[in-house]
Design an enzyme around this catalytic site. Structure first.
Site, PDB file in Angstrom:
ATOM      1  N   CYS A 174       1.717  -5.223  17.007  1.00  0.00           N
ATOM      2  CA  CYS A 174       1.846  -3.924  17.921  1.00  0.00           C
ATOM      3  C   CYS A 174       0.660  -3.997  17.865  1.00  0.00           C
ATOM      4  CB  CYS A 174       2.089  -2.523  17.314  1.00  0.00           C
ATOM      5  SG  CYS A 174       3.897  -2.115  17.269  1.00  0.00           S
ATOM      6  N   CYS A 205       2.812   8.337   1.512  1.00  0.00           N
ATOM      7  CA  CYS A 205       3.418   7.475   2.688  1.00  0.00           C
ATOM      8  C   CYS A 205       3.784   6.322   1.774  1.00  0.00           C
ATOM      9  CB  CYS A 205       2.624   7.425   3.748  1.00  0.00           C
ATOM     10  SG  CYS A 205       2.486   6.297   5.209  1.00  0.00           S
ATOM     11  N   CYS A 216      -2.536  -1.928  15.683  1.00  0.00           N
ATOM     12  CA  CYS A 216      -2.380  -1.724  13.680  1.00  0.00           C
ATOM     13  C   CYS A 216      -2.737  -2.950  13.278  1.00  0.00           C
ATOM     14  CB  CYS A 216      -0.840  -1.655  14.302  1.00  0.00           C
ATOM     15  SG  CYS A 216      -0.001  -1.248  12.467  1.00  0.00           S
ATOM     16  N   CYS A 241       4.725  -7.296   8.415  1.00  0.00           N
ATOM     17  CA  CYS A 241       5.101  -6.237   9.247  1.00  0.00           C
ATOM     18  C   CYS A 241       5.226  -7.493  10.647  1.00  0.00           C
ATOM     19  CB  CYS A 241       4.410  -4.960   9.532  1.00  0.00           C
ATOM     20  SG  CYS A 241       5.811  -4.438  11.204  1.00  0.00           S
ATOM     21  N   CYS A 251      -2.463   6.400   9.057  1.00  0.00           N
ATOM     22  CA  CYS A 251      -2.140   5.098   9.941  1.00  0.00           C
ATOM     23  C   CYS A 251      -2.552   3.678  10.631  1.00  0.00           C
ATOM     24  CB  CYS A 251      -1.537   6.414  11.060  1.00  0.00           C
ATOM     25  SG  CYS A 251      -0.377   7.283  10.900  1.00  0.00           S
ATOM     26  N   GLU A 259       0.746  -1.087  -0.436  1.00  0.00           N
ATOM     27  CA  GLU A 259       0.018   0.274  -0.235  1.00  0.00           C
ATOM     28  C   GLU A 259       0.596   1.008   0.113  1.00  0.00           C
ATOM     29  OE1 GLU A 259      -3.621  -0.075   1.773  1.00  0.00           O
ATOM     30  OE2 GLU A 259      -3.941  -2.374   2.176  1.00  0.00           O
TER      31      GLU A 259
HETATM   32  N1  SAH Z   1       6.229   0.178  11.579  1.00  0.00           N
HETATM   33  C1  SAH Z   1       6.822   1.879  11.806  1.00  0.00           C
HETATM   34  C2  SAH Z   1       5.966   2.674  10.549  1.00  0.00           C
HETATM   35  C3  SAH Z   1       4.777   2.211  10.150  1.00  0.00           C
HETATM   36  S1  SAH Z   1       3.688   2.370  11.604  1.00  0.00           S
HETATM   37  C4  SAH Z   1       6.182   1.993  13.447  1.00  0.00           C
HETATM   38  O1  SAH Z   1       5.533   1.461  13.679  1.00  0.00           O
HETATM   39  O2  SAH Z   1       7.002   3.147  13.547  1.00  0.00           O
HETATM   40  C5  SAH Z   1       3.807   4.165  11.447  1.00  0.00           C
HETATM   41  C6  SAH Z   1       2.346   4.773  12.374  1.00  0.00           C
HETATM   42  O3  SAH Z   1       1.455   4.540  13.134  1.00  0.00           O
HETATM   43  C7  SAH Z   1       3.559   4.281  13.714  1.00  0.00           C
HETATM   44  O4  SAH Z   1       3.529   5.953  14.439  1.00  0.00           O
HETATM   45  C8  SAH Z   1       2.478   3.263  14.666  1.00  0.00           C
HETATM   46  O5  SAH Z   1       2.545   3.622  16.120  1.00  0.00           O
HETATM   47  C9  SAH Z   1       1.171   4.654  14.135  1.00  0.00           C
HETATM   48  N2  SAH Z   1       0.160   3.664  14.003  1.00  0.00           N
HETATM   49  C10 SAH Z   1      -0.054   1.614  14.297  1.00  0.00           C
HETATM   50  N3  SAH Z   1      -1.423   1.175  14.094  1.00  0.00           N
HETATM   51  C11 SAH Z   1      -2.182   3.029  14.355  1.00  0.00           C
HETATM   52  C12 SAH Z   1      -3.725   2.756  14.219  1.00  0.00           C
HETATM   53  N4  SAH Z   1      -4.973   1.969  14.152  1.00  0.00           N
HETATM   54  N5  SAH Z   1      -4.436   4.234  14.464  1.00  0.00           N
HETATM   55  C13 SAH Z   1      -3.328   5.369  14.601  1.00  0.00           C
HETATM   56  N6  SAH Z   1      -1.921   5.048  14.156  1.00  0.00           N
HETATM   57  C14 SAH Z   1      -1.165   4.033  14.419  1.00  0.00           C
HETATM   58 FE1  SF4 Z   2       4.392  -2.933  12.134  1.00  0.00          FE
HETATM   59 FE2  SF4 Z   2       2.068  -1.547  12.910  1.00  0.00          FE
HETATM   60 FE3  SF4 Z   2       3.505  -1.811  14.419  1.00  0.00          FE
HETATM   61 FE4  SF4 Z   2       4.468  -0.126  12.447  1.00  0.00          FE
HETATM   62  S1  SF4 Z   2       2.927  -0.015  13.852  1.00  0.00           S
HETATM   63  S2  SF4 Z   2       5.774  -1.844  14.107  1.00  0.00           S
HETATM   64  S3  SF4 Z   2       3.532  -1.498  11.233  1.00  0.00           S
HETATM   65  S4  SF4 Z   2       2.513  -3.358  13.716  1.00  0.00           S
END
Ligand code: SAH
Ligand code: SF4
Length: 345
Positions: free
Chosen positions: A107, A96, A110, A103, A327, A83
């Site tokens: 987390c 982006c 996410c 990944c 995000c 994406e």
């Molecule tokens: N993996 C990297 C970059 C991709 S995620 C990272 O985690 O930093 C990009 C951003 O989206 C990160 O700051 C993450 O904390 C945020 N993010 C992930 N899930 C989210 C959600 N459901 N709502 C808002 N932000 C989210």
């Molecule tokens: Fe991976 Fe999502 Fe965590 Fe970023 S926020 S490290 S994309 S699992």
């Protein structure tokens, strides 16, 4: 390929200026096919086009949000998809891009995490996303309007060599020409790779996904904290070699009733004390399978107000929530007449 690799691929049979012409055709003129390198003799163009497909991604689908955001599903050579999101704004366009298919970092807030890791992207596939969108929208990478954030699918620092190589290609003034200060890489806190990144002469700006105010809370939300502890992460941030114009960015996803209290905000202020940094707050973008809620705007504002007393703190507008482009929502969800269906890998 960087210029030296193109020189090697062309070999000694061609005069050396051919490599530069080819490099400019691909990265500045953004030809979609080597048959269109117009300053090459026709037989050479055709031979090259047959032997070297450019490898740019193909469009599998795109979705348009009511706020102007467009989410692309781009198909790679092995038919996997990633994406890429374009967020146009007055005065700037933010792309982006993804660094991995899926990944491996788990987390809990996410959606991308639910995919697991399928594979790393090559440097070409990272650059290819940018070239694709620049071309599709006729954007000028040298205009100072284009920003790139590596905040799509994937943990970029777990694919560091390709991310760094892609950054060199994207920033080269002789090529794509996006300034280093307009490219940002975001990490969940892979400490040894942060140190490595800091030693690179050409590198993007660094953003760290903090998302919690203390070790136990962060371990719950981001289990990677059990490997890379919060105190060590903060130390790596203090040691990070910032360039004169640079600040660290901390991202903080607010989860209702979990990490959004005044006490959390005060702990974040203490964690970030003495760091040259700013904070981007993001209210949770919801999605199927995400076991958290989005806080009310008033709670978000109160949290921001506490941080603001001590450091710059901005609220990130959710872009493209209606098309699952925001995000944390990137998990290849197709939107069909209001229904959502998940596309299997
Ligand atoms: N993996 C990297 C970059 C991709 S995620 C990272 O985690 O930093 C990009 C951003 O989206 C990160 O700051 C993450 O904390 C945020 N993010 C992930 N899930 C989210 C959600 N459901 N709502 C808002 N932000 C989210
Ligand atoms: Fe991976 Fe999502 Fe965590 Fe970023 S926020 S490290 S994309 S699992």
């Amino acid at each position: 390929m960087e210029l030296t690799e193109i020189q090697e691929a062309l070999g000694a049979a061609h005069p050396s200026y051919r490599a530069r012409q080819l490099y400019e055709a691909v990265y500045q003129l953004r030809v979609p096919d080597l048959a269109q390198v117009s300053n090459f003799p026709k037989p050479l163009r055709l031979t090259l086009a047959a032997s070297h497909p450019l490898g740019l991604p193909a469009e599998a689908a795109h979705y348009d949000s009511t706020d102007g955001t467009r989410r692309y599903l781009l198909r790679l050579a092995d038919l996997r998809t990633v994406e890429t999101v374009l967020m146009p704004e007055p005065g700037r366009d933010t792309l982006c891009i993804s660094s991995q298919v899926g990944c491996p970092v788990n987390c809990r807030f996410c959606l991308t995490a639910l995919m697991g890791l399928e594979r790393n992207l090559t440097a070409g596939e990272i650059v290819g996303q940018v070239l694709y969108v620049l071309r599709a929208h006729g954007l000028d990478s040298r205009s100072g309007r284009v920003n790139v954030v590596m905040m799509g699918m994937g943990e970029p620092l777990l694919n560091l060599p390709n991310v760094v190589k892609a950054t060199r290609i994207l920033t080269d003034p002789e090529g794509v020409g996006i300034p280093q200060r307009r490219i940002t890489v975001s990490t969940s806190g892979i400490i040894p790779r942060m140190e490595e990144l800091g030693r690179e002469p050409v590198r993007p700006k660094l953003a760290i996904s903090l998302n919690a105010s203390h070790e136990e809370q962060r371990s719950e939300l981001m289990p990677i904290t059990r490997k890379y502890h919060l105190a060590d992460l903060m130390e790596a941030c203090r040691d990070y070699p910032l360039r004169p114009w640079e600040k660290l960015t901390f991202e903080y996803v607010l989860l209702k009733g979990v990490n959004d209290t005044d006490a959390d905000a005060r702990r974040v202020v203490r964690l970030l004390a003495n760091l040259n940094c700013m904070v981007n707050l993001i209210a949770l973008n919801p999605g199927p399978g995400i076991p958290f809620d989005t806080p009310e705007p008033a709670r978000v504002a109160a949290f921001q107000a506490i941080l603001r007393r001590s450091l710059p703190c901005f609220l990130r507008k959710p872009r493209g929530r209606d098309i699952f482009a925001a995000c944390g929502q990137l998990k290849r969800i197709e939107t069909l007449q209001g229904d959502t269906i998940s596309v299997s890998p």
